[in-house]
Design an enzyme around this catalytic site. Structure first.
Site, PDB file in Angstrom:
ATOM      1  N   GLY A   1      13.558 118.209  14.971  1.00 17.65           N
ATOM      2  CA  GLY A   1      13.704 118.434  16.432  1.00 17.65           C
ATOM      3  C   GLY A   1      14.954 119.420  16.592  1.00 17.65           C
ATOM      4  O   GLY A   1      16.005 118.805  16.891  1.00 17.65           O
TER       5      GLY A   1
ATOM      6  N   VAL B   1      18.107 122.144  21.708  1.00 12.20           N
ATOM      7  CA  VAL B   1      19.561 122.463  21.973  1.00 12.20           C
ATOM      8  C   VAL B   1      20.072 121.254  21.493  1.00 12.20           C
ATOM      9  O   VAL B   1      21.147 121.330  20.645  1.00 12.20           O
ATOM     10  CB  VAL B   1      19.940 122.617  23.313  1.00 12.20           C
ATOM     11  CG1 VAL B   1      21.409 122.755  23.527  1.00 12.20           C
ATOM     12  CG2 VAL B   1      19.051 123.914  24.005  1.00 12.20           C
ATOM     13  N   MET B   2      19.832 119.932  21.974  1.00 13.93           N
ATOM     14  CA  MET B   2      20.507 118.756  21.688  1.00 13.93           C
ATOM     15  C   MET B   2      20.294 118.585  19.964  1.00 13.93           C
ATOM     16  O   MET B   2      21.395 118.281  19.352  1.00 13.93           O
ATOM     17  CB  MET B   2      19.831 117.526  21.963  1.00 13.93           C
ATOM     18  CG  MET B   2      19.894 117.385  23.494  1.00 13.93           C
ATOM     19  SD  MET B   2      21.474 116.669  23.970  1.00 13.93           S
ATOM     20  CE  MET B   2      21.513 114.942  23.351  1.00 13.93           C
TER      21      MET B   2
ATOM     22  N   VAL C   1      13.603 113.965  19.230  1.00 12.55           N
ATOM     23  CA  VAL C   1      11.909 114.296  19.687  1.00 12.55           C
ATOM     24  C   VAL C   1      11.766 113.496  21.102  1.00 12.55           C
ATOM     25  O   VAL C   1      12.335 112.313  21.259  1.00 12.55           O
ATOM     26  CB  VAL C   1      11.031 114.058  18.613  1.00 12.55           C
ATOM     27  CG1 VAL C   1      11.196 115.021  17.480  1.00 12.55           C
ATOM     28  CG2 VAL C   1      10.709 112.655  18.292  1.00 12.55           C
TER      29      VAL C   1
ATOM     30  N   ASN D   1      15.656 108.914  23.828  1.00  8.81           N
ATOM     31  CA  ASN D   1      15.757 107.894  24.810  1.00  8.81           C
ATOM     32  C   ASN D   1      14.432 107.049  24.602  1.00  8.81           C
ATOM     33  O   ASN D   1      13.760 106.904  25.702  1.00  8.81           O
ATOM     34  CB  ASN D   1      15.939 108.308  26.051  1.00  8.81           C
ATOM     35  CG  ASN D   1      17.475 108.728  26.421  1.00  8.81           C
ATOM     36  OD1 ASN D   1      18.346 108.133  25.855  1.00  8.81           O
ATOM     37  ND2 ASN D   1      17.726 109.823  27.324  1.00  8.81           N
TER      38      ASN D   1
ATOM     39  N   SER E   1      24.800 109.669  24.004  1.00  9.76           N
ATOM     40  CA  SER E   1      24.835 109.995  25.453  1.00  9.76           C
ATOM     41  C   SER E   1      25.850 111.023  25.440  1.00  9.76           C
ATOM     42  O   SER E   1      27.144 111.121  24.716  1.00  9.76           O
ATOM     43  CB  SER E   1      25.514 108.821  26.232  1.00  9.76           C
ATOM     44  OG  SER E   1      25.636 109.357  27.441  1.00  9.76           O
TER      45      SER E   1
ATOM     46  N   GLY F   1      24.747 114.603  26.651  1.00 14.25           N
ATOM     47  CA  GLY F   1      23.872 115.888  26.893  1.00 14.25           C
ATOM     48  C   GLY F   1      24.353 116.819  25.811  1.00 14.25           C
ATOM     49  O   GLY F   1      24.642 116.280  24.834  1.00 14.25           O
TER      50      GLY F   1
ATOM     51  N   LYS G   1      21.721 101.811  25.438  1.00 18.42           N
ATOM     52  CA  LYS G   1      21.557 103.243  25.987  1.00 18.42           C
ATOM     53  C   LYS G   1      20.780 102.966  27.102  1.00 18.42           C
ATOM     54  O   LYS G   1      21.258 103.862  28.200  1.00 18.42           O
ATOM     55  CB  LYS G   1      20.871 104.171  24.936  1.00 18.42           C
ATOM     56  CG  LYS G   1      20.628 105.706  25.364  1.00 18.42           C
ATOM     57  CD  LYS G   1      21.899 106.079  25.913  1.00 18.42           C
ATOM     58  CE  LYS G   1      21.862 107.701  26.258  1.00 18.42           C
ATOM     59  NZ  LYS G   1      21.209 108.304  27.257  1.00 18.42           N
TER      60      LYS G   1
ATOM     61  N   HIS H   1      23.223 101.773  29.577  1.00 15.52           N
ATOM     62  CA  HIS H   1      23.963 102.963  29.990  1.00 15.52           C
ATOM     63  C   HIS H   1      23.541 103.765  31.174  1.00 15.52           C
ATOM     64  O   HIS H   1      24.013 104.260  32.112  1.00 15.52           O
ATOM     65  CB  HIS H   1      24.456 103.758  28.919  1.00 15.52           C
ATOM     66  CG  HIS H   1      24.824 105.147  29.224  1.00 15.52           C
ATOM     67  ND1 HIS H   1      24.393 106.279  29.338  1.00 15.52           N
ATOM     68  CD2 HIS H   1      26.331 105.548  29.036  1.00 15.52           C
ATOM     69  CE1 HIS H   1      25.002 107.201  29.600  1.00 15.52           C
ATOM     70  NE2 HIS H   1      26.141 106.783  29.310  1.00 15.52           N
ATOM     71  N   ASN H   2      22.229 103.976  30.984  1.00 18.88           N
ATOM     72  CA  ASN H   2      21.493 104.904  31.758  1.00 18.88           C
ATOM     73  C   ASN H   2      21.203 104.517  33.217  1.00 18.88           C
ATOM     74  O   ASN H   2      21.085 105.150  34.197  1.00 18.88           O
ATOM     75  CB  ASN H   2      20.167 105.736  31.151  1.00 18.88           C
ATOM     76  CG  ASN H   2      20.392 106.718  30.289  1.00 18.88           C
ATOM     77  OD1 ASN H   2      21.533 106.739  29.572  1.00 18.88           O
ATOM     78  ND2 ASN H   2      19.422 107.619  30.171  1.00 18.88           N
TER      79      ASN H   2
ATOM     80  N   GLU I   1      24.351 104.959  34.723  1.00 22.24           N
ATOM     81  CA  GLU I   1      24.526 106.256  35.251  1.00 22.24           C
ATOM     82  C   GLU I   1      23.793 106.462  36.493  1.00 22.24           C
ATOM     83  O   GLU I   1      24.328 107.043  37.375  1.00 22.24           O
ATOM     84  CB  GLU I   1      23.891 106.941  34.018  1.00 22.24           C
ATOM     85  CG  GLU I   1      23.764 108.518  34.508  1.00 22.24           C
ATOM     86  CD  GLU I   1      22.955 109.046  33.202  1.00 22.24           C
ATOM     87  OE1 GLU I   1      23.316 108.918  31.919  1.00 22.24           O
ATOM     88  OE2 GLU I   1      21.785 109.581  33.282  1.00 22.24           O
TER      89      GLU I   1
ATOM     90  N   LYS J   1      13.486 110.535  34.180  1.00 17.40           N
ATOM     91  CA  LYS J   1      12.805 110.194  33.012  1.00 17.40           C
ATOM     92  C   LYS J   1      12.352 108.853  32.572  1.00 17.40           C
ATOM     93  O   LYS J   1      11.399 108.529  31.723  1.00 17.40           O
ATOM     94  CB  LYS J   1      13.309 111.038  31.897  1.00 17.40           C
ATOM     95  CG  LYS J   1      13.445 112.527  31.907  1.00 17.40           C
ATOM     96  CD  LYS J   1      13.648 113.101  30.524  1.00 17.40           C
ATOM     97  CE  LYS J   1      14.203 114.377  30.607  1.00 17.40           C
ATOM     98  NZ  LYS J   1      15.646 114.538  30.944  1.00 17.40           N
TER      99      LYS J   1
ATOM    100  N   ARG K   1       9.015  76.557  50.083  1.00 17.81           N
ATOM    101  CA  ARG K   1       8.192  76.377  49.026  1.00 17.81           C
ATOM    102  C   ARG K   1       7.574  75.063  48.997  1.00 17.81           C
ATOM    103  O   ARG K   1       6.489  74.937  48.594  1.00 17.81           O
ATOM    104  CB  ARG K   1       8.992  76.800  47.824  1.00 17.81           C
ATOM    105  CG  ARG K   1       9.333  78.072  47.645  1.00 17.81           C
ATOM    106  CD  ARG K   1      10.130  78.669  46.476  1.00 17.81           C
ATOM    107  NE  ARG K   1       9.277  78.579  45.099  1.00 17.81           N
ATOM    108  CZ  ARG K   1       9.536  77.565  44.238  1.00 17.81           C
ATOM    109  NH1 ARG K   1      10.425  76.727  44.340  1.00 17.81           N
ATOM    110  NH2 ARG K   1       8.726  77.707  43.173  1.00 17.81           N
TER     111      ARG K   1
HETATM  112  C1  6PG Z   1      23.012 111.001  28.501  1.00 13.26           C
HETATM  113  C2  6PG Z   1      21.926 111.165  29.604  1.00 13.26           C
HETATM  114  C3  6PG Z   1      20.656 111.806  28.990  1.00 13.26           C
HETATM  115  C4  6PG Z   1      19.645 112.332  30.265  1.00 13.26           C
HETATM  116  C5  6PG Z   1      19.309 111.309  31.348  1.00 13.26           C
HETATM  117  C6  6PG Z   1      18.559 111.970  32.159  1.00 13.26           C
HETATM  118  O1  6PG Z   1      23.188 109.732  28.393  1.00 13.26           O
HETATM  119  O2  6PG Z   1      23.109 111.902  27.852  1.00 13.26           O
HETATM  120  O3  6PG Z   1      21.725 110.081  30.146  1.00 13.26           O
HETATM  121  O4  6PG Z   1      20.079 110.702  28.302  1.00 13.26           O
HETATM  122  O5  6PG Z   1      20.097 113.358  30.530  1.00 13.26           O
HETATM  123  O6  6PG Z   1      18.771 110.155  30.569  1.00 13.26           O
HETATM  124  O7  6PG Z   1      17.825 110.957  32.685  1.00 13.26           O
HETATM  125  P1  6PG Z   1      16.798 111.300  34.151  1.00 13.26           P
HETATM  126  O8  6PG Z   1      15.882 112.246  34.025  1.00 13.26           O
HETATM  127  O9  6PG Z   1      16.116 109.783  33.999  1.00 13.26           O
HETATM  128  O10 6PG Z   1      18.018 111.219  35.243  1.00 13.26           O
END
Ligand code: 6PG
Length: 466
Positions: free
Chosen positions: A10, A13-14, A74, A102, A128, A130, A182, A185-186, A189, A260, A445
């Protein structure tokens, strides 16, 4: 034939950036992509360093030193399974396949077991930061087996972001633990991004700040206790001019947020595990609400709620919003880390929350100065489940919670949506409430469903004929 230390499948860019980062640290790399252009771009960007691009899977595998280290970047889902299947005829027992995308943790669990039966090591690894992080230093969250991690540890430690010389990577735990960390983490985020968006809305629409003032205040905050990647880029966003028309670009961007899925997965799994993460839930919900643009325009025309005419003291507001963000960021980290603590027990991941806070201090999207204090809290109280129960944070939270209330109240008064901030304050109040009104829910209940209840004054399970 030349052999290479590390292979990447894959070469977007990443993927290319990650390989260039590895090249910068003295290793040799090979890359595989179905797109010939991308394969040759790798060699061009490698500028003479030992890198080889190819579109042939057998050639790619044959060029790797054994035991082979193969990383996938990928799209999550079926593409990962397809690439694994394409590798199986060529890899050998003891080789390592790393999924750096992810991927959903349950898929990683399945792949880990499937490949273990074939004596192929498999690691789900969160990456993580970008494209820039991949190139110059991401935070890396590998899980799977220690045996698989050791041979690739030197390369990952070399390429990871560094904080005081300390690499932002560590073996996190069994099976799918890396991808689970991860995912959370998101989720954090999402929560932080939504809290910042609400702060922007309040400052702009209740405080009357223009983009330049917003740039200045976020720049100022990034020099203090809120110093973090998300605050830093937010300040920059307010200065980005629009190249197509005029003014700042931020005002031209459509207010429909995409996702995503990683934040949603965090919410879904927190519900399954039974650990509340309402700030993250609110962030996912707000992305969903933002997608309902047509409905929102229709409702906007329908509901003209009078705004209060009360003047707002700009200086006081900025001070309160800063404290509100400090409070809410801390509580959002607390929610995510509590979920990790609980899941680690349930799934026997063996997570160490101090280690996780340590490797999040640099390279990743949620990196922030406050993570050092969070790391310290977990190092002083290893069994700590929730940051709100830590001495380290008690005073700071107590001091900043009133500002969070004031800002949430202002949003509610002015009809400015503060779903994440208000959820955070309410979570805090509920978490510290020795007594909640859920005794009434138990009574209801039992009234309609004879679901029984416990009592405050004696052991046992009770039912009443109401
Ligand atoms: C990271 C980011 C990466 C991605 C985001 C975007 O840790 O580098 O989180 O994984 O850019 O997950 O996710 P969304 O499209 O769900 O905002």
């Amino acid at each position: 034939m030349t052999t290479y230390d590390f292979g990447m499948i894959g070469l977007g860019v990443m993927g290319r950036n990650f390989l260039l980062n590895i090249l910068d640290h003295g290793y040799s790399v090979t890359g595989l992509d179905t797109d010939k252009e991308k394969a040759s771009a790798l060699e061009k960007e490698a500028a003479g360093k030992p890198a080889k691009g190819t579109t042939s899977t057998p050639e790619f595998v044959s060029m790797l030193k054994k035991p082979r280290k193969i990383m996938l970047l990928v799209p999550a889902g079926k593409p990962v399974d397809a690439v694994i299947e394409s590798l199986l005829p060529h890899v050998e027992p003891g080789d390592l396949i790393i999924d750096g995308g992810n991927s959903y943790f349950a898929d990683t669990e399945r792949r880990f077991t499937y490949l273990k039966e074939k004596n192929i090591h498999f690691m789900g690894m969160g990456v993580s930061g970008g494209a820039k992080g991949a190139r110059f230093g991401p935070s890396i969250m590998p899980g799977g087996s220690k045996e698989a991690y050791e041979p690739v540890r030197p390369i990952l430690e070399a390429v990871a972001a560094k904080v005081d010389g300390d690499p932002c990577v560590a073996f996190l735990g069994n099976s799918s633990s890396g991808h689970y960390v991860k995912m959370v983490h998101n989720g954090i985020e999402y929560g932080m991004m939504q809290l910042i968006a609400e702060a922007y809305d309040i400052l702009k629409n209740a405080g009357g700040l223009n983009n330049n003032e917003l740039f200045q205040v976020f720049t100022l905050w990034n020099m203090g206790r809120l110093r973090s990647y998300l605050i830093e880029i937010t300040a920059q966003i307010f200065t980005q001019t629009d190249e197509i028309s005029h003014g700042e670009l931020v005002d031209k961007i459509l207010d429909k947020a995409k996702q995503k899925g990683t934040g949603k997965w965090t919410s879904q799994n927190a519900m399954d595990v039974g650990i509340p993460v309402p700030t993250i839930d609110a962030a996912v919900t707000m992305r969903g609400l933002s997608a309902l643009k047509q409905e929102r325009l229709a409702a906007d025309a329908l509901f003209k709620i009078e705004k209060s005419k009360k003047p707002v003291d700009k200086e006081k507001l900025m001070k309160n919003v800063e404290a509100a963000l400090y409070f809410a960021f801390t509580v959002t980290y607390a929610q995510g880390l509590h979920l990790l603590a609980e899941t680690s027990e349930e799934k026997n991941y063996g997570l160490n929350l101090e280690t996780i806070a340590r490797i999040w201090r640099g390279g990743c999207i949620i990196r922030a100065d406050m993570l050092e204090r969070i790391r310290k809290a977990y190092s002083e109280e290893p069994g700590l489940k929730n940051l709100l129960l830590s001495e380290v944070f008690n005073k700071k939270i107590t001091k900043s919670q009133d500002a969070a209330r004031k800002v949430a109240r202002l949003g509610l008064r002015e009809g400015i949506p503060v779903m994440a901030l208000a959820s955070t304050v309410t979570y805090f109040d509920a978490f510290r409430a020795g007594r909640l009104p859920l005794n009434l829910v138990q009574a209801q209940r039992d009234f309609f469903g004879s679901h029984t209840y416990e009592r405050t004054d004696r052991e046992g399970i009770f039912h009443t004929e109401w």
